[in-house]
Design an enzyme around this catalytic site. Structure first.
Site, PDB file in Angstrom:
ATOM      1  N   ASP A  24       4.776  53.861 -18.083  1.00  0.00           N
ATOM      2  CA  ASP A  24       3.462  53.436 -18.558  1.00  0.00           C
ATOM      3  C   ASP A  24       2.454  54.336 -17.837  1.00  0.00           C
ATOM      4  O   ASP A  24       2.752  54.913 -16.784  1.00  0.00           O
ATOM      5  CB  ASP A  24       3.212  51.946 -18.279  1.00  0.00           C
ATOM      6  CG  ASP A  24       2.071  51.403 -19.159  1.00  0.00           C
ATOM      7  OD1 ASP A  24       1.322  52.217 -19.742  1.00  0.00           O
ATOM      8  OD2 ASP A  24       1.925  50.177 -19.245  1.00  0.00           O
TER       9      ASP A  24
HETATM   10  C1  BGC Z   1      -0.823  50.356 -21.461  1.00  0.00           C
HETATM   11  C2  BGC Z   1       0.183  50.878 -22.467  1.00  0.00           C
HETATM   12  C3  BGC Z   1      -0.419  52.027 -23.215  1.00  0.00           C
HETATM   13  C4  BGC Z   1      -0.820  53.088 -22.218  1.00  0.00           C
HETATM   14  C5  BGC Z   1      -1.456  54.294 -22.866  1.00  0.00           C
HETATM   15  C6  BGC Z   1      -1.403  51.443 -20.570  1.00  0.00           C
HETATM   16  O1  BGC Z   1      -2.494  50.965 -19.877  1.00  0.00           O
HETATM   17  O2  BGC Z   1      -0.208  49.374 -20.654  1.00  0.00           O
HETATM   18  O3  BGC Z   1       0.533  49.852 -23.359  1.00  0.00           O
HETATM   19  O4  BGC Z   1       0.513  52.501 -24.145  1.00  0.00           O
HETATM   20  O5  BGC Z   1      -1.789  52.554 -21.337  1.00  0.00           O
HETATM   21  O6  BGC Z   1      -2.693  53.963 -23.386  1.00  0.00           O
END
Ligand code: BGC
Length: 761
Positions: A229
């Site tokens: 993530d």
């Molecule tokens: C989120 C993810 C997301 C990623 C990119 C993170 O803060 O938890 O779900 O895909 O950011 O935006």
């Protein structure tokens, strides 16, 4: 280990640059080796393509794309085909917007109704989450676009998500939280898995060799790519890559510098870096090759119509005392009350935030559909939350004079977002006060709810005639709502999560969201209906509940073992006057086993369309493995032996028929030890003989002559405690050894039990 041909000529620096991304949404290209850069974007209910000013919290602009219903809505369709169609449409848009990997689906479990991101997740049930997630991934892939199933694993809250440790016992992790991911992986092979920010049992997921390698790859056979993530691996990318991470996002430069240094000083085996770099290179080559010849635009109108269809199939008619569907021919005015009728809430906040291609509001759609009937709109409340008594008074006056009243309520946009959780399940106080006053002057009130996570309906559901839950239904939710209210579409959505009577009833109540450091999953496997149905707790609306404008009957249920699965058949008849679809649910009640089991668990579901007066024969296949539970003792999946009751149900509380089927299990009795109870020894043929022999020879004066009153007291006692007292003619250590040795002999010989009273040989 042989080096993958794509990376064999690359320098250490180039390999490290592949493993730690290039920018916010791109991996690194190594042009000399023919390795292109991948473009990744959020997901999951639209394509959030940012060409500049990348952010992962939904702050900066993105190019317009279709805002489909969010996952809490689409899950309520219980319709794999629909999810696959949505995935395919997203695949087209991803291609048109130059995206190779769309970051979704989210299959975290709705452990608490308060999770701020529940709108992005499907269900409280892992089978439903996994099946729908897999369908979405398969659809996306038809256009060569990769998915990223997220957030692996136990990222079931937003509070402290970047530092909290989910304390989960192994059985719960396997049966509930990992299971949804396992299903998506086994049924759709997603291109990537996203490792979450949180830790599990003290170990950050992103650097957990057990989660990223042992379980994901060695046990489940996953051969795709594991991406962090955004920022999850930033503080220790070396540990993450060592554990099994392949791609650290977003790219900052610092990640690759750390990897280079670690290889140079021997802290990271270069072969591990090679493996990760090869996975990135291979995926980039494959997905980018798929761009060739694909679309550069998408048909926004067709996709808007699809978004509307999904919204229609996803709305849940919770209650209907006969006021719905509305008729354009009826007498009197329709009062439309509530700002959400004019300003729809159609998505949540955070990284999944979409700039829609267009936006329907329900008010215009109702006006169009109502024909000659007068439609009077009253906002009733403002979205900034300020109580406005004039707005309420006007709404009450209009409601009083109207024949039908539609009240649009919901959660304020700022309540549902990535990065924080809700603190209550209640609708805002000003909306509740508005409803109280409107419901007091008109008996034909329908409430239309816009929310991602479930809201409390208990305080007011008895005061209104109908409730239609439309969730955060995407950019076409307004026209979908009018279609449902007027019966152009027959509602067929069902709840993918229970609506409890109150927050205090939720099984995670005392353990959500933890103390900032840890969150204890103390309710174990009893999440959602697994808890409510096991303890018989009343709920407002059960898991799987949803009404229709027609009615269905179920009969001719049968279950047979066919190969390695149960084949279950049932006939569903539409006994009403309208065509409609029904989400048919199959639950299994397991036989008694050595570990506690929920009262029943969802094991299959099928959505069928049946014409009025028609019947449909459903056949569903339940792999026997889906009946297994995770044995804490043997640390593996086991199947209990005995009679399984297969229920066919319209909701978890509305079982229409059931059938029993006997299955041979894989459970094996725990080995007898000196810690086993006397009852367990006597229940085992050879254990009973060995113990009886021992007692005959070494019994303390008067011991062993237990009558019916004393037997229940001594039988549960472990031998380690009872034996020294009951057979004191030999000191315990020797006695214990003798017993175990005799048991081993009997097991080996496998011979008939000797007569009672025989002595040890
Ligand atoms: C989120 C993810 C997301 C990623 C990119 C993170 O803060 O938890 O779900 O895909 O950011 O935006």
């Amino acid at each position: 280990m042989t080096i993958h041909p794509l990376i064999e000529r690359l320098s250490l620096e180039e390999k490290a640059s592949l493993v730690s991304g290039f920018a916010f949404w791109n991996t690194t290209a190594v042009e000399s080796a023919g390795i292109p850069a991948l473009v990744l974007s959020d997901g999951p209910h639209g394509v959030r393509r940012q060409e500049e000013g990348g952010d992962h919290l939904g702050i900066n602009a993105a190019r317009p794309s279709t805002a489909f219903p969010t996952a809490s809505a689409s899950a309520s369709s219980w319709d794999r085909d629909l999810l696959a169609t949505m995935g395919a449409a997203l695949g087209v848009e991803a291609r048109a917007l130059g995206v190779d990997v769309l970051l979704g689906p989210g299959v975290n479990i709705k452990r608490s109704p308060l999770c701020g991101r529940n709108f992005e997740y499907f269900s409280e049930d892992p089978l439903l989450s996994g099946e729908l997630g897999a369908a979405w991934v398969r659809g996306l892939r038809t256009h060569g676009v990769g998915a990223s199933v997220k957030h692996y694993v136990a990222n079931d809250q937003e509070t402290d998500r970047m530092k909290i440790s989910a304390e989960v016992d192994e059985r719960t992790l396997r049966e509930i939280y990992l299971k949804a991911f396992q299903r998506v992986i086994e049924k759709s092979s997603p291109a990537t898995v996203m490792a979450s920010y949180n830790a599990v049992n003290g170990e950050p997921v992103v650097s957990s060799h057990r989660l990223l390698t042992q379980i994901l790859r060695d046990e489940w056979g996953y051969d795709g790519l594991v991406v962090s993530d955004w920022g999850a691996a930033a503080s220790d990318v070396v540990a993450a890559v060592r554990a099994g991470l392949d791609l650290d996002m977003p790219g900052t430069g610092a990640g690759s510098a750390a990897l280079i240094e670690a290889v140079r000083c021997g802290a990271l085996d270069e072969a591990i870096l090679d493996r990760a770099a090869a996975r990135v290179a291979e995926l980039a080559v494959t997905l980018v090759a798929g761009r060739a010849g694909t679309v550069t635009t998408f048909d926004a109108e067709t996709h808007h119509a699809l978004a509307r269809e999904i919204a229609e199939q996803s709305a849940v008619l919770l209650k209907n005392d006969g006021v719905l569907p509305l008729s354009a021919e009826a007498e009197g005015a329709i009062a439309v009350i509530g700002e959400f009728a004019r300003t729809p809430r159609f998505q949540g906040a955070g990284s999944s935030h979409i700039i829609p291609t267009r936006l329907d509001n329900a008010l215009d759609a109702i006006r169009r559909r109502a024909g000659e009937r007068e439609v009077i709109f009253e906002p009733g409340f403002t979205l900034d939350g300020r109580a406005d008594s004039d707005l309420v008074d006007q709404a009450v006056a209009t409601a009083q004079a109207a024949s039908d009243v539609l009240v649009f309520l919901g959660l304020p946009p700022e309540d549902e977002s990535e990065a924080f959780d809700r603190s209550s399940m209640d609708l805002p106080g000003d909306q509740l006060e508005l409803l109280r006053r409107v419901a007091a002057v008109n008996e034909r009130v329908t409430v239309i709810l816009s929310n991602g996570g479930v809201v409390s309906v208990e305080p007011w559901r008895g005061t209104v005639a109908a409730i239609l839950e439309i969730w955060l239904g995407g950019e076409a939710v307004g026209s979908a709502t009018a279609s449902l209210l007027f019966g152009d579409t027959n509602p067929s959505g069902k709840l993918a999560e229970t609506i409890p009577l109150s927050l205090g009833d939720t099984p995670s109540f005392h353990n959500f969201p933890g103390d900032g450091r840890t969150v204890l999953y103390g309710e174990r496997i009893y999440v959602g209906y697994r808890h409510y149905d096991s303890v018989g707790r009343d709920v407002a609306y059960p898991f799987g509940h949803g009404l229709s404008y027609t009615s269905f009957e179920y009969d001719d249920l049968r279950a047979d073992v066919v190969g390695n699965a149960l084949e279950v058949r049932v006939r569903v008849t539409n006994t009403g006057l309208r065509d409609g679809a029904e989400a048919v649910q199959f639950y299994s009640v397991p036989p008694a086993s050595e570990e506690d089991r929920p009262a029943h668990e969802l094991v299959a579901f099928e959505k069928v369309f049946v014409e009025a007066g028609g019947s449909h024969l459903i056949t569903t296949r339940i792999p026997l493995g889906d009946l297994d539970y995770w044995s804490s003792r043997s640390r593996t999946w086991v199947r209990g032996t005995g009679i399984y009751t297969i229920q066919v149900a319209a909701s978890s509380r509305d079982v229409r028929a059931q059938v029993g089927i006997e299955l041979a299990g894989t459970e094996c009795a725990p080995p007898l030890t000196l810690d086993s109870a006397m009852g367990e020894w006597f229940a085992d043929a050879e254990g009973a003989v060995a113990l009886q022999e021992l007692m005959t020879q070494f019994a303390t004066q008067g011991a062993g002559e237990w009558d019916e009153a004393t037997l229940p007291l001594v039988m549960p006692m472990p031998l380690r405690t009872i034996l020294p007292m009951a057979a004191s003619k030999l000191p315990f250590p020797a006695l214990g050894d003798l017993l175990l040795q005799r048991l081993a002999e009997l097991r080996l010989a496998g011979r008939e039990a000797p007569e009672r009273g025989a002595t040890l040989t």
